[in-house]
Design an enzyme around this catalytic site. Structure first.
Site, short mmCIF file in Angstrom:
data_model
loop_
_atom_site.label_atom_id
_atom_site.label_comp_id
_atom_site.label_asym_id
_atom_site.label_seq_id
_atom_site.Cartn_x
_atom_site.Cartn_y
_atom_site.Cartn_z
N HIS A 55 1.12 -1.38 -0.18
CA HIS A 55 -0.51 -0.07 0.12
C HIS A 55 0.85 1.26 -0.26
O HIS A 55 0.10 2.44 0.15
CB HIS A 55 -0.80 -0.02 0.83
N SER A 60 14.59 21.00 -16.77
CA SER A 60 13.88 22.18 -16.79
C SER A 60 13.93 22.64 -17.51
O SER A 60 15.08 23.53 -17.81
CB SER A 60 12.88 22.11 -15.71
N LYS A 117 16.03 21.52 -12.07
CA LYS A 117 15.41 20.64 -11.87
C LYS A 117 16.29 19.20 -12.47
O LYS A 117 16.92 19.69 -13.63
CB LYS A 117 14.29 20.33 -12.80
N GLU A 153 9.36 7.66 -17.08
CA GLU A 153 8.31 8.24 -17.02
C GLU A 153 7.97 7.94 -18.46
O GLU A 153 6.69 7.46 -18.77
CB GLU A 153 8.13 9.67 -16.63
#
Ligand code: ARG
Length: 476
Positions: free
Chosen positions: A158, A279, A285, A292
């Site tokens: 979980h 970024s 970043k 992804e």
């Protein structure tokens, strides 16, 4: 541009230009060129052996097919959307090159059995390549796992910290999953072990073809057993898409962990610069774009499976043009999985593991609450009662904001008389790992054994696939 219809003897009019563009498949089925040429060579040799064409026509055809293959490889082959698909291209260009003998190549053959043959050859080859890609990534994971046999992190259920595990054990879970994916692709190769060639449009042919001969030349076990099934079936492609979708879903889960673990919130890993990007706006970043995208592309693979399932579901026997919709999903899943395997292997092999961050998270004594309950079980307390007792102990710690390991024997005995020592003595991270020594557990010896087993299995599979593929290769 509407041209005279190829094979259009019975037609008075040309095809509508939009209809022509709509039905053309050459922009994607040219990926089957090699397979189509191979099937045609086998067919031509068989026709000659059966005296359906002369030896000299056969030689002309074989020479012409070789020349076309060279043109395709050199990028000089003239692709033309008016020539619908790969089969029409090869036949037309062969005719232009060698003249009349080319008109004999399609004897006893239909594009329906031909495309099924091409697809079977393609699936066999591509499934084997993907099996090797899966083995490559499994090898990378196993190698990184061996480096991290003593790196400990929380195992999660979980997404809540549950119990400590070795990082090696965690990554070996993916070695198992991806192993089953490989088995599924091997299953696809099993399913395409019979040759469609000689099934004709649907009902075979009146001409004396030798289906055994073409089957064996093409590396199949023998001919398929029912001509109608042969031209109508696409379940091997569906199975390929299913194996691909499942494998992509597995890669997506691994990718999701890399995304989470590389966040400041987890701080478990840092991706190499080679597999992350900056970024456009925020200079600080470092984004995990590659994992992804693997996660995102899993959606395509699932969609590809669904689109072919739906395309096939309403079709009566046998061939229907809807079946042309089989190729794009198959090619897309093959390319997506191939590339995803490669970038994931790269990302994992260059990943920096923050050993201290993982250990700090795993050292939360609450992760050993189950072990405290099992200590009571060892003293004869029924597990359900022990669970209840330790639940109350945990509640007490949360309420008083004290660590579980700060509780003395006296503190524990207040909850149950069977506690034999203080929590600090009963609970120890290393011991917690080592006591989980059942088959499949996270104890050091078990994980080492699992690593050895994985290494041996990976090496054996690579060899077995190489041998199987060699058996199916075109003799030169
Ligand atoms: N391009 C077609 C396909 O991929 C080849 C078979 C066409 N057969 C036919 N009867 N129109 O399905």
């Amino acid at each position: 541009m509407a041209t005279k219809k190829p094979w259009g003897g019975r037609f008075a009019q040309t095809t509508d230009p939009t209809a022509e563009r709509f039905s053309a498949s050459i922009h994607f089925d040219r990926a089957l060129a090699r397979h189509d040429l191979r099937a045609s060579r086998a067919h031509a040799r068989m026709l000659a052996a059966q005296r359906l064409i002369s030896e000299s026509d056969c030689d002309a055809i074989l020479g012409g097919l070789d020349a076309l293959e060279a043109e395709i490889e050199a990028g000089t082959f003239a692709w033309d959307p008016a020539l619908e698909d790969i089969h029409m291209h090869i036949e037309t260009r062969l005719r232009e090159r060698i003249g009349e003998p080319a008109a004999r190549l399609h004897t006893g053959r239909s594009r329906n059995d031909l495309v099924a043959t091409d697809l079977a050859l393609y699936l066999r080859e591509t499934a084997a390549a993907l099996e090797l890609g899966l083995l490559e990534l499994r090898g990378t994971l196993a190698a990184r796992a061996r480096e991290h046999i003593d790196t400990v992190l929380p195992g999660y259920t979980h997404l809540q910290r549950a119990q400590p595990v070795r990082l090696a054990h965690h990554w070996l879970a993916y070695v198992e999953m991806l192993g089953r994916d490989g088995e599924r692709f091997a299953g696809v190769r099993q399913r395409v072990r019979f040759s469609p060639l000689g099934s004709g449009a649907l009902a075979g042919t009146t001409l004396p073809l030798d289906r055994e001969a073409t089957a064996h030349e093409l590396g199949f076990e023998g001919p398929t057993r029912n001509s109608l099934d042969t031209v109508a079936a696409r379940d091997a492609a569906l199975e390929f898409l299913s194996a691909g979708a499942i494998a992509m879903v597995h890669l997506s889960r691994l990718a999701e962990e890399l995304v989470m673990w590389s966040s400041a919130e987890f701080g478990f890993v840092e991706l190499s610069d080679a597999y992350s990007t900056g970024s456009s706006l925020m200079p600080q970043k470092k984004n995990p774009d590659i994992p992804e995208l693997v996660r995102g592309k899993a959606g395509r693979a699932v969609g590809n499976l669904v689109s072919l399932l739906v395309a096939v579901k309403g079709l009566p026997l046998t061939y229907n043009r809807d079946l042309q919709e089989d190729k794009e999903p198959v090619f897309d899943t093959a390319a997506t999985l191939r590339d995803s395997l490669e970038v994931m292997a790269g990302a994992i092999s260059t990943l920096q593991v923050q050993i201290d961050g993982m250990r700090a998270a795993a050292e939360d004594p609450m992760l050993l609450a189950t072990d405290l309950a099992e200590a009571l079980v060892r003293e004869g307390v029924p597990f359900r009662d022990a669970h209840e007792v330790v639940g109350r102990v945990v509640g007490h710690c949360v309420e008083k904001d004290v660590s579980l390991t700060s509780l003395s024997r006296g503190d524990l005995v207040a909850f149950h008389p069977s506690f034999t020592a203080g929590a600090a003595e009963l609970l120890d991270l290393e011991r917690a790992l080592e006591q989980r020594s059942l088959t499949g557990g996270t104890a050091r010896a078990n994980v080492l054994e699992a690593l050895d087993r994985a290494d041996a299995e990976l090496a054996a599979r690579v060899e077995a696939i190489a041998a199987e593929v060699a058996g199916a290769k075109e003799p030169r």
